[in-house]
Design a protein around this motif. Structure first.
Motif, PDB file in Angstrom:
ATOM      1  N   PHE A  30       0.592  -0.983   0.008  1.00 11.74           N
ATOM      2  CA  PHE A  30      -0.005  -0.190   0.078  1.00 11.74           C
ATOM      3  C   PHE A  30       0.425   1.038  -0.157  1.00 11.74           C
ATOM      4  CE2 PHE A  30       0.422  -0.418   4.328  1.00 11.74           C
ATOM      5  CZ  PHE A  30       0.927   0.592   5.392  1.00 11.74           C
TER       6      PHE A  30
ATOM      7  N   ASN B  13      -3.881   7.498  -3.140  1.00 14.13           N
ATOM      8  CA  ASN B  13      -3.649   6.096  -2.476  1.00 14.13           C
ATOM      9  C   ASN B  13      -3.752   4.570  -3.252  1.00 14.13           C
ATOM     10  OD1 ASN B  13      -4.567   7.124   0.195  1.00 14.13           O
ATOM     11  ND2 ASN B  13      -6.214   7.432  -0.686  1.00 14.13           N
TER      12      ASN B  13
ATOM     13  N   HIS C 226       0.610   5.401   0.620  1.00 16.77           N
ATOM     14  CA  HIS C 226      -0.830   7.240   0.981  1.00 16.77           C
ATOM     15  C   HIS C 226       0.337   7.819   1.004  1.00 16.77           C
ATOM     16  CE1 HIS C 226      -3.703   9.591   2.741  1.00 16.77           C
ATOM     17  NE2 HIS C 226      -2.859   9.879   3.579  1.00 16.77           N
TER      18      HIS C 226
ATOM     19  N   TYR D 134      -3.666   0.290  -2.956  1.00 18.58           N
ATOM     20  CA  TYR D 134      -3.617  -0.800  -2.261  1.00 18.58           C
ATOM     21  C   TYR D 134      -3.565  -1.857  -3.431  1.00 18.58           C
ATOM     22  CZ  TYR D 134      -5.979   2.844   1.530  1.00 18.58           C
ATOM     23  OH  TYR D 134      -5.739   4.080   1.474  1.00 18.58           O
TER      24      TYR D 134
END
Length: 635
Positions: free
Chosen positions: A267, A291, A269, A293
């Motif tokens: 991930f 973001n 961010h 993921y």
């Protein structure tokens, strides 16, 4: 003039403050690949070894076997550069030009061989990022501190990646974990009250089921300087300081469940809160969120067949404010622009002797949600692709073909062929031909009073030849490319609307060299290009006909010191080539000292001679500035 007409004027001029309101993508990508580490993989082995390149073919290749022009920016090079932003790092690389509407944290663009950000693809750990409204990645929101290494592949790659891979592909690999647990900390301070604090931990467990892990968190802040200068168009000059604060975190976790079978997730961010000048008496801000993921399973089912299943989500959101000065143009106090891209990819690589057959099936869904009337919407693209890599003795070849069928702009088929021959163990000659296309952005299609639903995708045909030398100590490259683009999408100044023009040409020679002489290292690049709108015979906006860099570093035990220079010829800030941006040359210094095995000091002095220059008309750039810091455990 309506707000939309104003927007179109600014878009034509420079991607200025209101243009920043355009959002990045939320991409969910599901990939099934077969090579042990295709482009879509996490590539933990690659990050450690840095001996293969993934992006050029979506499978790992030794550098001597890569037929596409490319460079790799290693983890050591990123650390030793002392840079605090990705765009500043890329500015020093061959074939790269940048623009920025102010300092770090403000809207930035990267041109690859004269192609715009909309004409190139950016991947983070195999996940495509970018804006479906504006097009291209929001470079200022990609945190340099989270990056392990970068691969840049030049030239059209639509036959592997689909829409928009006309000028090249930049793939960013975040940090991975292996070996014993090792924490790292970095803190730094510099001019414009710039502060950075980064902390990370990475490693791997022992046992039959091995777990690799990495976690990295960063806080960046800067008071900045005024993004605009008094001559900025539309009277938006504001002498206040335009700073930013950015929080970012990334992580990797993978588990070797059995020999040849890996499960993992990753991930990233990043949230960037940046000030910009939208008028003389208001604190305008862009708040951007990126973001990513990813969940994946990589399986080697047979010695000749490996599969990667990857599910990923990339979110790109923007909320921006508009000061009261925009009320005259009908602007609302704030705007939001959210883009979602969802992709499902099945990629299989089959080893056939010393050759590789690759088959890909992909679906990509894009969705835009915004408070701008008429701009939101969806489009879906179904794709099939195949490639074959052949190697025999001193000869190399690769062929690929792909069809992208969109419910918005129909079917687009692209292909490429490349051939290479090793004249000696160190010297190779390449030749290639490839086609590409760029899909219209949602702005170009639907933005009120600007969009044009009859716009067609841009089409590219690129031919190039290159000579490469690498004996392990010295590297030399010389590449000639000729990228002819038809149906180029531009802003028509007569109506402030998007339209296709007949043709454009991106052609040039790109030269690169590096060598080591004892404790000294020397590197340099020179690009001589002619990025031209063939319809009007004008040079394309913000692209110089000459640009390059040169650098020298010295290593002796615990000490590293270096000097580098970036230079560019003049550019134009408008399609008519009447607004001139002068050429410039920047001198930079950097140094580091290993206090002990785990501790080191570093410093960088950018723009030593305090050169005044502009990358976009009316927008300021940093003067002479220093940044220094302390690292622990970055070995």
């Amino acid at each position: 003039m309506t707000s939309h007409a104003f927007y179109r004027t600014r878009a034509a001029q420079s991607r200025a403050a209101f243009t920043r309101s355009l959002i990045q993508p939320l991409a969910i990508t599901l990939a099934v690949g077969t090579a042990p580490l295709p482009c879509w993989a996490q590539a933990s082995d690659i990050a450690a070894a840095q001996t293969v390149i993934v992006t050029a073919s979506r499978i790992p290749q030794a550098p001597r076997d890569v037929l596409s022009d490319n460079i790799v920016i290693s983890a050591d090079e990123i650390l030793q550069s002392g840079q605090t932003s990705l765009v500043d790092l890329l500015q020093q690389k061959r074939g790269i030009e940048i623009t920025a509407n102010g300092g770090p944290g403000t809207v930035s663009s990267v041109f690859i061989r004269g192609a715009t950000s909309q004409q190139s693809i950016v991947l983070i750990d195999g996940v495509r990022i970018g804006s479906s409204t504006l097009g291209g990645a929001t470079w200022e929101n990609i945190p340099l501190s989270q990056i392990d290494h970068i691969e840049i592949v030049y030239g059209p790659l639509s036959s592997l990646y689909g829409a928009d891979a006309m000028g090249g592909v930049v793939q960013i690999f975040t940090k991975k974990g292996d070996g014993a647990a090792h924490p790292s900390v970095m803190l730094g301070y510099g001019s414009y009250n710039t502060r950075t604090l980064d902390a990370s931990v990475a490693g791997a467990s022992d046992g039959d089921i091995k777990i690799h892990y990495a976690l990295d968190a960063t806080r960046d802040e800067s008071s900045g300087f005024s993004a605009t200068t008094p001559n900025v168009p539309f009277g938006i000059y504001n002498p206040d300081k335009d700073g930013y604060d950015k929080d970012s975190v990334s992580g990797q976790l993978s588990m070797d469940v059995a020999k040849g079978h890996v499960l993992g997730l990753s991930f990233l961010h990043s949230r960037n809160n940046a000030q910009f000048d939208g008028g003389p008496a208001f604190d305008d801000r862009d708040i951007e969120n990126l973001n990513n993921y990813t969940v994946y399973a990589r399986d080697q089912f047979t010695p000749g067949w490996t599969s990667l299943l990857q599910l990923a989500q990339s979110e790109d959101k923007l909320w921006n404010t508009n000061g009261p000065n925009w009320a005259a143009f009908g602007e609302t106090p704030s705007n939001t622009f959210d883009t979602t891209q969802t992709s499902v990819t099945w990629q299989n690589d089959f080893a056939l002797g010393g050759n590789v057959l690759q088959l890909i099936v992909e679906r990509r869904e894009e969705k835009v949600v915004t408070d701008t009337t008429g701009l939101g919407g969806e489009r879906d693209t179904n794709s099939v692709a195949a490639s074959y890599q052949w190697k025999s003795g001193n000869q190399l070849a690769m062929a690929s073909i792909r069809d992208d069928d969109s419910n918005q702009f129909g079917s687009q088929t692209t292909g490429s062929v490349a051939y290479g021959y090793h004249l000696t163990s160190a010297l190779r000659i390449n030749a290639s031909f490839g086609t590409s296309f760029r899909a219209p952005t949602f702005n170009e299609l639907y933005f009120p009073f600007y969009g044009n639903t009859s716009i067609k995708p841009e089409q590219g045909k690129n031919a190039e030849t290159g000579l490469y030398y690498d004996d392990g100590k010295s590297r030399l490259s010389a590449v000639y490319y000729h990228n002819h683009i038809t149906d180029l999408i531009v802003t028509d100044s007569s109506c402030f609307c998007a339209k296709n023009v007949d043709r454009a040409l991106l052609s040039g020679v790109s030269l690169g060299a590096s060598t080591r002489l004892g404790s000294f290292g020397l590197h340099g690049s020179l690009d001589l290009q002619d990025p031209r709108d063939e319809t009007t015979d004008a040079i394309l906006v913000r692209r110089a006909k000459q640009h390059g860099s040169v650098g020298l570093d010295y290593r002796d035990g615990k000490v590293l010191a270096g000097v580098d220079s970036v230079f560019s010829g003049k550019r134009f800030d408008d399609n008519a080539n009447t607004v001139v941006l002068g050429g410039y040359g920047l001198l930079n210094l950097h140094a580091s000292f290993d206090v002990s095995t785990d501790w080191s000091l570093f410093a960088r002095w950018n723009n030593v001679l305090n050169k005044s220059y502009q990358l976009a008309y009316g927008y300021a750039t940093p003067g002479s500035n220093l940044f220094a810091g302390l690292r622990y455990g970055f070995k």
